[in-house]
Design an enzyme around this catalytic site. Sequence first.
Site, PDB file in Angstrom:
ATOM      1  N   ASP A  37      22.956   4.930  24.657  1.00 39.80           N
ATOM      2  CA  ASP A  37      23.486   3.589  24.928  1.00 39.80           C
ATOM      3  C   ASP A  37      22.717   2.968  26.097  1.00 39.80           C
ATOM      4  O   ASP A  37      21.810   3.592  26.665  1.00 39.80           O
ATOM      5  CB  ASP A  37      25.011   3.637  25.206  1.00 39.80           C
ATOM      6  N   HIS A  77      16.800  11.096  25.388  1.00 42.25           N
ATOM      7  CA  HIS A  77      16.995  11.107  23.931  1.00 42.25           C
ATOM      8  C   HIS A  77      16.770   9.742  23.302  1.00 42.25           C
ATOM      9  O   HIS A  77      17.269   9.476  22.205  1.00 42.25           O
ATOM     10  CB  HIS A  77      18.399  11.651  23.606  1.00 42.25           C
ATOM     11  N   SER A 136      28.311  18.353  28.312  1.00 44.48           N
ATOM     12  CA  SER A 136      28.817  19.690  27.996  1.00 44.48           C
ATOM     13  C   SER A 136      27.763  20.763  28.287  1.00 44.48           C
ATOM     14  O   SER A 136      28.046  21.944  28.155  1.00 44.48           O
ATOM     15  CB  SER A 136      29.210  19.751  26.523  1.00 44.48           C
TER      16      SER A 136
HETATM   17  P1  NAD Z   1      29.027  16.061  24.814  1.00 43.52           P
HETATM   18  O1  NAD Z   1      29.853  15.203  23.933  1.00 43.52           O
HETATM   19  O2  NAD Z   1      28.536  17.351  24.272  1.00 43.52           O
HETATM   20  O3  NAD Z   1      29.882  16.388  26.119  1.00 43.52           O
HETATM   21  C1  NAD Z   1      30.616  15.392  26.755  1.00 43.52           C
HETATM   22  C2  NAD Z   1      31.106  15.898  28.082  1.00 43.52           C
HETATM   23  O4  NAD Z   1      31.722  14.811  28.726  1.00 43.52           O
HETATM   24  C3  NAD Z   1      32.142  17.013  27.973  1.00 43.52           C
HETATM   25  O5  NAD Z   1      31.813  18.053  28.891  1.00 43.52           O
HETATM   26  C4  NAD Z   1      33.447  16.315  28.379  1.00 43.52           C
HETATM   27  O6  NAD Z   1      34.351  17.177  29.058  1.00 43.52           O
HETATM   28  C5  NAD Z   1      32.926  15.240  29.310  1.00 43.52           C
HETATM   29  N1  NAD Z   1      33.798  14.083  29.500  1.00 43.52           N
HETATM   30  C6  NAD Z   1      34.726  13.576  28.645  1.00 43.52           C
HETATM   31  N2  NAD Z   1      35.316  12.486  29.213  1.00 43.52           N
HETATM   32  C7  NAD Z   1      34.738  12.320  30.441  1.00 43.52           C
HETATM   33  C8  NAD Z   1      34.906  11.379  31.494  1.00 43.52           C
HETATM   34  N3  NAD Z   1      35.793  10.391  31.406  1.00 43.52           N
HETATM   35  N4  NAD Z   1      34.133  11.502  32.593  1.00 43.52           N
HETATM   36  C9  NAD Z   1      33.219  12.516  32.719  1.00 43.52           C
HETATM   37  N5  NAD Z   1      33.029  13.427  31.742  1.00 43.52           N
HETATM   38  C10 NAD Z   1      33.775  13.328  30.620  1.00 43.52           C
HETATM   39  O7  NAD Z   1      27.855  15.164  25.359  1.00 43.52           O
HETATM   40  P2  NAD Z   1      26.369  15.490  25.811  1.00 43.52           P
HETATM   41  O8  NAD Z   1      26.359  16.741  26.613  1.00 43.52           O
HETATM   42  O9  NAD Z   1      25.870  14.236  26.383  1.00 43.52           O
HETATM   43  O10 NAD Z   1      25.585  15.785  24.445  1.00 43.52           O
HETATM   44  C11 NAD Z   1      25.754  14.917  23.357  1.00 43.52           C
HETATM   45  C12 NAD Z   1      24.509  14.417  22.663  1.00 43.52           C
HETATM   46  O11 NAD Z   1      24.933  13.363  21.773  1.00 43.52           O
HETATM   47  C13 NAD Z   1      23.530  13.764  23.615  1.00 43.52           C
HETATM   48  O12 NAD Z   1      22.305  14.303  23.339  1.00 43.52           O
HETATM   49  C14 NAD Z   1      23.537  12.281  23.294  1.00 43.52           C
HETATM   50  O13 NAD Z   1      22.238  11.806  22.962  1.00 43.52           O
HETATM   51  C15 NAD Z   1      24.399  12.088  22.079  1.00 43.52           C
HETATM   52  N6  NAD Z   1      25.516  11.104  22.316  1.00 43.52           N
HETATM   53  C16 NAD Z   1      25.307   9.992  23.069  1.00 43.52           C
HETATM   54  C17 NAD Z   1      26.347   9.100  23.310  1.00 43.52           C
HETATM   55  C18 NAD Z   1      26.076   7.867  24.144  1.00 43.52           C
HETATM   56  O14 NAD Z   1      24.940   7.397  24.177  1.00 43.52           O
HETATM   57  N7  NAD Z   1      27.072   7.310  24.849  1.00 43.52           N
HETATM   58  C19 NAD Z   1      27.612   9.331  22.803  1.00 43.52           C
HETATM   59  C20 NAD Z   1      27.799  10.500  22.011  1.00 43.52           C
HETATM   60  C21 NAD Z   1      26.735  11.376  21.793  1.00 43.52           C
END
Ligand code: NAD
Length: 230
Positions: free
Chosen positions: A90, A105, A173
């Site tokens: 995003d 990414h 995560s």
């Molecule tokens: P993940 O979904 O694996 O992990 C998300 C983490 O965020 C978890 O540890 C969770 O406990 C934590 N979390 C949840 N709510 C929170 C909050 N309010 N404040 C702080 N932390 C919070 O995400 P990841 O490790 O980024 O891996 C996911 C992959 O998917 C990435 O490579 C990414 O490119 C993609 N992705 C991106 C988006 C985006 O651009 N916003 C969204 C979903 C997935």
Amino acid sequence: MRKKIVVLTGAGISAESGIPTFRDADGLWEGHDVMEVATPQGWAKNPELVLKFYNQRRKAASQVEPNDGHRALVELEREFDVVVVTQNIDNLHEKAGSSNIVHLHGSIFQSRSSVEESLVYDMDGWELKLGDLCEKGSQLRPNVVWFGEMVPMMEVAQRETAQADLFMVVGTSLQVYPAAGLLYEVSAGVPIYIIDPSIPEYNPQPNITAIAEPASTGVPKLAKQLLDFS
Ligand code: NAD
């Protein structure tokens, strides 16, 4: 000289802006098996589904705003040299105003040629369709790094991480590699803060402080402390 803070962010920092994280309890991304929508194999099998999936993500992401977590990282720039290394596709760090962002990414707001990686285009609208072609005549795909693909920005991220005077991990995560490995490339003795309401697993080190809070409160609190003591 200004101290350098490097911040590794993940889907969790955007959760409170209204973009769901990736690993929900069912292990799906917005109801989809990641193998279908975020791998080269998924693209080869059903490009229309992949384009539709990212079109929906792009449309949703364009309608949301950064939260106090994103904004606190901008505040830190008053006193520190801040580098945001994000796994997010995003544009909420940009919208908040961070000036130095490494998109590990890629970005859903860009498309790229499916045959030549260097042909990247900023997108005008939210929709990418079958039949939208690059200048060389091949189908455009989202400019994101899929599972199993190389991460070209990793070298930049590693260089920045090795130079950090303080390292922060927010909302990831720590399960997606090589991004998660950055935590272990921080120089010896440099303080590390992990902010996440459910702290991910990591190899314990004495210099790691875990703050079990959402990004919108945890990051501003830490930023205030750092600014007050700078
Ligand atoms: P993940 O979904 O694996 O992990 C998300 C983490 O965020 C978890 O540890 C969770 O406990 C934590 N979390 C949840 N709510 C929170 C909050 N309010 N404040 C702080 N932390 C919070 O995400 P990841 O490790 O980024 O891996 C996911 C992959 O998917 C990435 O490579 C990414 O490119 C993609 N992705 C991106 C988006 C985006 O651009 N916003 C969204 C979903 C997935």
